[in-house]
Design a protein around this motif. Sequence first.
Motif, short mmCIF file in Angstrom:
data_model
loop_
_atom_site.label_atom_id
_atom_site.label_comp_id
_atom_site.label_asym_id
_atom_site.label_seq_id
_atom_site.Cartn_x
_atom_site.Cartn_y
_atom_site.Cartn_z
N ASN A 17 3.14 2.07 2.73
CA ASN A 17 2.45 1.02 1.99
C ASN A 17 0.97 1.28 1.82
O ASN A 17 0.35 0.78 0.87
N PHE A 18 0.41 2.05 2.74
CA PHE A 18 -1.03 2.32 2.70
C PHE A 18 -1.29 3.82 2.87
O PHE A 18 -1.65 4.28 3.96
N PRO A 19 -1.10 4.60 1.81
CA PRO A 19 -1.39 6.03 1.91
C PRO A 19 -2.88 6.26 2.14
O PRO A 19 -3.71 5.80 1.36
N GLU A 70 -5.90 5.38 -0.56
CA GLU A 70 -5.73 5.65 -1.99
C GLU A 70 -5.55 4.31 -2.71
O GLU A 70 -4.88 3.40 -2.22
N LEU A 71 -6.14 4.22 -3.88
CA LEU A 71 -6.01 3.02 -4.69
C LEU A 71 -5.06 3.29 -5.86
O LEU A 71 -4.92 4.44 -6.28
N ARG A 111 -17.86 -6.22 -2.57
CA ARG A 111 -18.86 -5.28 -3.09
C ARG A 111 -18.26 -4.10 -3.84
O ARG A 111 -18.94 -3.47 -4.64
N THR A 112 -17.00 -3.75 -3.55
CA THR A 112 -16.41 -2.54 -4.12
C THR A 112 -15.07 -2.87 -4.76
O THR A 112 -14.49 -3.94 -4.54
N GLU A 113 -14.56 -1.91 -5.54
CA GLU A 113 -13.26 -2.08 -6.16
C GLU A 113 -12.17 -2.19 -5.11
O GLU A 113 -11.22 -2.99 -5.25
N ARG A 170 -12.23 -5.62 -3.81
CA ARG A 170 -11.69 -6.56 -4.80
C ARG A 170 -10.18 -6.58 -4.74
O ARG A 170 -9.55 -7.65 -4.75
N GLN A 171 -9.57 -5.39 -4.68
CA GLN A 171 -8.11 -5.33 -4.59
C GLN A 171 -7.61 -5.93 -3.27
O GLN A 171 -6.59 -6.62 -3.24
N TYR A 172 -8.32 -5.65 -2.21
CA TYR A 172 -7.96 -6.19 -0.90
C TYR A 172 -7.97 -7.72 -0.92
O TYR A 172 -7.03 -8.37 -0.45
#
Length: 435
Positions: free
Chosen positions: A112-114, A194-195, A377-379, A382-384
Amino acid sequence: MPRSAQLKAVAEPLEAASRGQLPAERATGRVRIVRRVAIHVAAATAALLALPMATLQWKSASLHDFSIENAVQRVAEVDQVRQLRVPANPSVSPVEAGAALQALLPVRSTDNFPAKATVPIAWPSAKLTPTMFSELRTPLWWGPNASTLITRVATHVSAEELAFLETMANLPVWALLDRAALAAHADVLGGRFELPLAANANLVGMPVPRFGDVRTLAHASVVRAAYYVARKDYVRAEAVLRNAASVALLLVDDAPFIIDALMGRAMLGIVTEGLGQLYTITGNTAGATTLRGFREQIKRRSARGGAGDGQVLASSLQGTRQQLLASIANPALPRSVRFEHLQMLQWSTCGSPLEALTGSSPDVDAAFDEAQRTLVRTEAERQYLDRMRHMTNGAEWHAQAGTPLGLVAASAQVVSAVTGRPQLATCTRMLAGMR
């Protein structure tokens, strides 16, 4: 949508079916069969709904019958040593600092979280021999104990020991640490993973660094400083330890979980142990005064087995929510704490059967909106925050099959499918898994 309208949207289809209100004016034989099936489905759904709703009401106490205030107190204590931070260099971007932190303290990769790949730190293959620092052995790591190392090398060090210290002081890893120390902020999440972040992954399962790696880096930093103490280069020794403290503070301030902040605090505890010895040796009373309060709190907590000063828990879910909302809105708290409390706030919606069925209340939505504007503050962040906000809408959380609560979770899954409300199933699975 108002709360009454949300509830009405869920209830109306079931109520209509139970009254037999179907579009056709005249019920043919086929329509009567369909109507009878609809009534039975509505009755079955209502019966199934009663199980998870009762479970949510019963288990909701689990969501406010706990506190992480002890952890928050520990994290807040680092404010006493923030002046150890070295001046920021604008040339070190948050992205660069985040990548350096992942190299220094890597997290493991999961489905789930590479995680982003890193090169393992090349610590010396030759460790201490029986004659090196024989009185400073510790089970905490493979090198000498940092608690008295600097005091010891200031008075005597063998040629073999000095060679070991020199090897440690010149490792490639320090270039990464010294560079990261100059960052004003770090994109910790973006440096780790990785996003894009997985849409339905349970954020509780997001990997964090291994505490052993944090402890090793902190002890090794003191060993690095000890080399310069042995060479009487006290200015360089202080700079080395302040760089390590600055990296620890990046974990406290910019990592996503309070466990990250606690590891940063633990790193600060080891580093300030070395600094305290250095300031005593050099007669730096101002520096020693800076550290005194923080060091004394560490000693008091150690004597109490890590216990904090305690806190009166909220007597209701609403009370807990108000505490969380106040914490999230407090800019004086480290960002790691505020992110952690946002996640707890979202899970608190599971403590209300109505919210589990219809969605979060306006105060929760407002807190997330404000965090999007002022905390992120970061992309990656934002996703988190987006995943956090919607994690009750289908996040992976498994209740044990074959148990009574497992059966309740299964019934909630059916109701969620019928009503189109996935948060009911997620909340029920989550609470069914809590003891």
